[in-house]
Scaffold this motif. Structure first.
Motif, PDB file in Angstrom:
ATOM      1  N   GLN A  67       0.681  13.459   7.098  1.00 42.10           N
ATOM      2  CA  GLN A  67       1.550  12.448   7.700  1.00 42.10           C
ATOM      3  C   GLN A  67       2.697  12.128   6.748  1.00 42.10           C
ATOM      4  O   GLN A  67       2.603  11.228   5.915  1.00 42.10           O
ATOM      5  N   PRO A  68       3.839  12.821   6.862  1.00 43.07           N
ATOM      6  CA  PRO A  68       4.949  12.567   5.953  1.00 43.07           C
ATOM      7  C   PRO A  68       5.714  11.269   6.255  1.00 43.07           C
ATOM      8  O   PRO A  68       6.383  10.721   5.375  1.00 43.07           O
ATOM      9  N   ILE A  69       5.626  10.779   7.484  1.00 42.20           N
ATOM     10  CA  ILE A  69       6.406   9.595   7.876  1.00 42.20           C
ATOM     11  C   ILE A  69       5.571   8.338   7.643  1.00 42.20           C
ATOM     12  O   ILE A  69       4.394   8.278   7.996  1.00 42.20           O
ATOM     13  N   ARG A  70       6.220   7.343   7.048  1.00 42.20           N
ATOM     14  CA  ARG A  70       5.548   6.071   6.774  1.00 42.20           C
ATOM     15  C   ARG A  70       4.984   5.485   8.070  1.00 42.20           C
ATOM     16  O   ARG A  70       5.610   5.559   9.132  1.00 42.20           O
ATOM     17  N   ASP A  71       3.808   4.914   7.983  1.00 41.52           N
ATOM     18  CA  ASP A  71       3.133   4.369   9.159  1.00 41.52           C
ATOM     19  C   ASP A  71       4.015   3.303   9.837  1.00 41.52           C
ATOM     20  O   ASP A  71       4.537   2.388   9.172  1.00 41.52           O
ATOM     21  N   GLY A  72       4.192   3.458  11.129  1.00 43.19           N
ATOM     22  CA  GLY A  72       4.997   2.509  11.888  1.00 43.19           C
ATOM     23  C   GLY A  72       6.441   2.928  12.058  1.00 43.19           C
ATOM     24  O   GLY A  72       7.200   2.247  12.767  1.00 43.19           O
ATOM     25  N   GLN A  73       6.851   4.029  11.422  1.00 44.61           N
ATOM     26  CA  GLN A  73       8.237   4.500  11.512  1.00 44.61           C
ATOM     27  C   GLN A  73       8.304   5.791  12.329  1.00 44.61           C
ATOM     28  O   GLN A  73       7.299   6.471  12.538  1.00 44.61           O
TER      29      GLN A  73
END
Length: 427
Positions: A67-73
């Motif tokens: 998961q490279p994208i910050r959680d919630g983004q």
């Protein structure tokens, strides 16, 4: 495009990242050869180092990142301004992620011209293990050996895997011949020492028996002749008693006597077969000695051949060992005393895994730097495990080789390098 990359050591002049892993938004302009990134656990220290890795190594980083994208983004971006020690930007590498893809990469020159094969460009500027030098210490022995051989490249004038395979084959054959030599030496000791009085070939019992039979037949003939002569004499005596009545018979008997005596004398002297009978009794023992002496000679000859073969194998092993030693001596090894054998990498003659932590750090870092890549950037996660000696080694090597080493470490003092809290730089 045809933009030429200057042949100078390149490093990260600036890192920017938004919503990548634990990072919210960071901007870091490093100074010096060692860049320390500190903070408490789960604040984004490692994400800073991973952002560098993700931009430069692309596909490899994507496979290792769930998961490279910050959680919630919904999107994330990481950008590296890459340039020389003079501070001038040579390349700008940017990787962007959305929820629908694994990331896209763009690489631009300082004049904003884009490269058509950005990952291929970066791969050509990077070393094979330079981004994670201590990964070498975590490899198994075979992988370490393969990595070292790959790093040495053309400076290593032989194929160690092929040479070790040949050496093992020669060693195994010599061992097999050695076992045969031991067996032959044991067999040779079981034979009596050579006796020059023993004939070269076995004696035939049939020949001796035939000679004994011939002598026996001859003696019987002589005995028979003697018996006939005795009978003739008896006849003569009987005829003499009746001489008056049988003078003619007496003369005939006398003549017969003389003839028989002459015949008996012509038959020859009697012979004694005892010596031949004695020899016949010893023939089995004699022939046994002949066989043993002949067998001993055969074993001695085979033993000589096997010892010569064993010596040839030993000589070939020496040649292989010298070839390897000469090849290692001629290779551009990054650390004195570094070498390898069939089992893996060695340092000063002992397995690399048995070297001290400081020695392993020195070797791994020096090896990662040995490839002399254009982008000279390293990252070391978990730097709190490095003692002061190991950290000093890294600093010295980074200065000597013009490398930029990013090190994350647990630190709550906010006094070391860049401190990350809640995904942002706070100190």
């Amino acid at each position: 495009m045809t933009t030429t990359i200057p042949d100078v050591p390149l490093r990260v002049l600036e890192l920017r990242a938004e919503n990548y892993k634990r990072l919210t938004a960071v901007q870091i302009r490093p100074d010096g050869n060692v860049v320390l990134v500190g903070g408490r656990n789960a604040q984004g220290k490692t994400s800073v180092l991973d952002a560098i890795y993700a931009v430069l190594k692309g596909g490899a980083a994507a496979r290792e990142t769930v998961q490279p994208i910050r959680d919630g983004q919904d999107t994330a971006v990481a950008r590296l301004d890459i340039g020389g020690d003079d501070g001038n930007v040579v390349l700008v590498a940017t990787r962007r992620w959305t929820k629908d893809d694994a990331g896209s990469l763009t690489v631009e020159s300082s004049d904003h011209a884009r490269f058509s094969s950005p990952q291929k460009l970066l791969d050509g500027l990077l070393g094979s293990i330079s981004l994670d030098p201590l990964a070498f210490t975590r490899m198994d022995a075979k992988k370490q050996l393969a990595t070292l051989v790959d790093a040495l490249g053309d400076s290593l004038e032989f194929d160690p895997i092929q040479l070790d395979a040949e050496r093992k084959g020669v060693y195994d054959r010599r061992t097999e011949v050695g076992r045969k030599v031991t067996e032959l030496e044991s067999r040779l000791r079981s034979y009596p020492e050579p006796d020059p009085s023993v004939p070269a070939e076995e004696v035939s019992a049939g020949d001796l028996i035939a000679k004994v039979d011939e002598i026996t037949r001859r003696n019987r003939g002589i005995d028979a002749a003697i018996g006939v002569a005795k009978q003739a004499r008896a006849n003569r005596e009987h005829a003499a008693a009746a001489l008056e009545a049988a003078q003619q018979a007496l003369d005939a008997a006398a003549e017969n006597e003389r003839a028989r005596i002459a015949e008996a004398r012509s038959a020859g002297e009697r012979e004694d077969p005892s010596p031949l009978l004695d020899q016949l009794g010893e023939i089995d023992h004699l022939n046994d000695r002949v066989r043993k002496q002949r067998d001993r000679a055969a074993v001695a000859e085979e033993l000589s051949d096997r010892k010569q073969e064993q010596a040839q194998h030993s000589l070939r092993l020496q040649e292989i060992d010298k070839q390897k030693a000469d090849g290692i001596a001629a290779a551009k090894l990054p650390v004195p005393g570094l070498g390898f054998d069939a089992d893996g990498v060695t340092l000063n003659g002992i397995p690399f895994s048995q070297a001290s932590t400081a020695e392993q750090v020195r070797v791994s870092t020096a090896l990662a730097m040995a490839g002399d890549p254009s982008i000279r950037v390293m990252r070391i996660d978990g730097g709190e495990s490095l003692d002061s000696s190991s950290l000093q080694i890294i600093e010295e090597l980074a200065a000597e080789k013009s490398f930029q080493v990013w090190i994350s470490r647990v630190d709550e003092s906010r006094s070391v390098g860049f401190t990350i809290e809640d995904g942002e730089v706070v100190a």
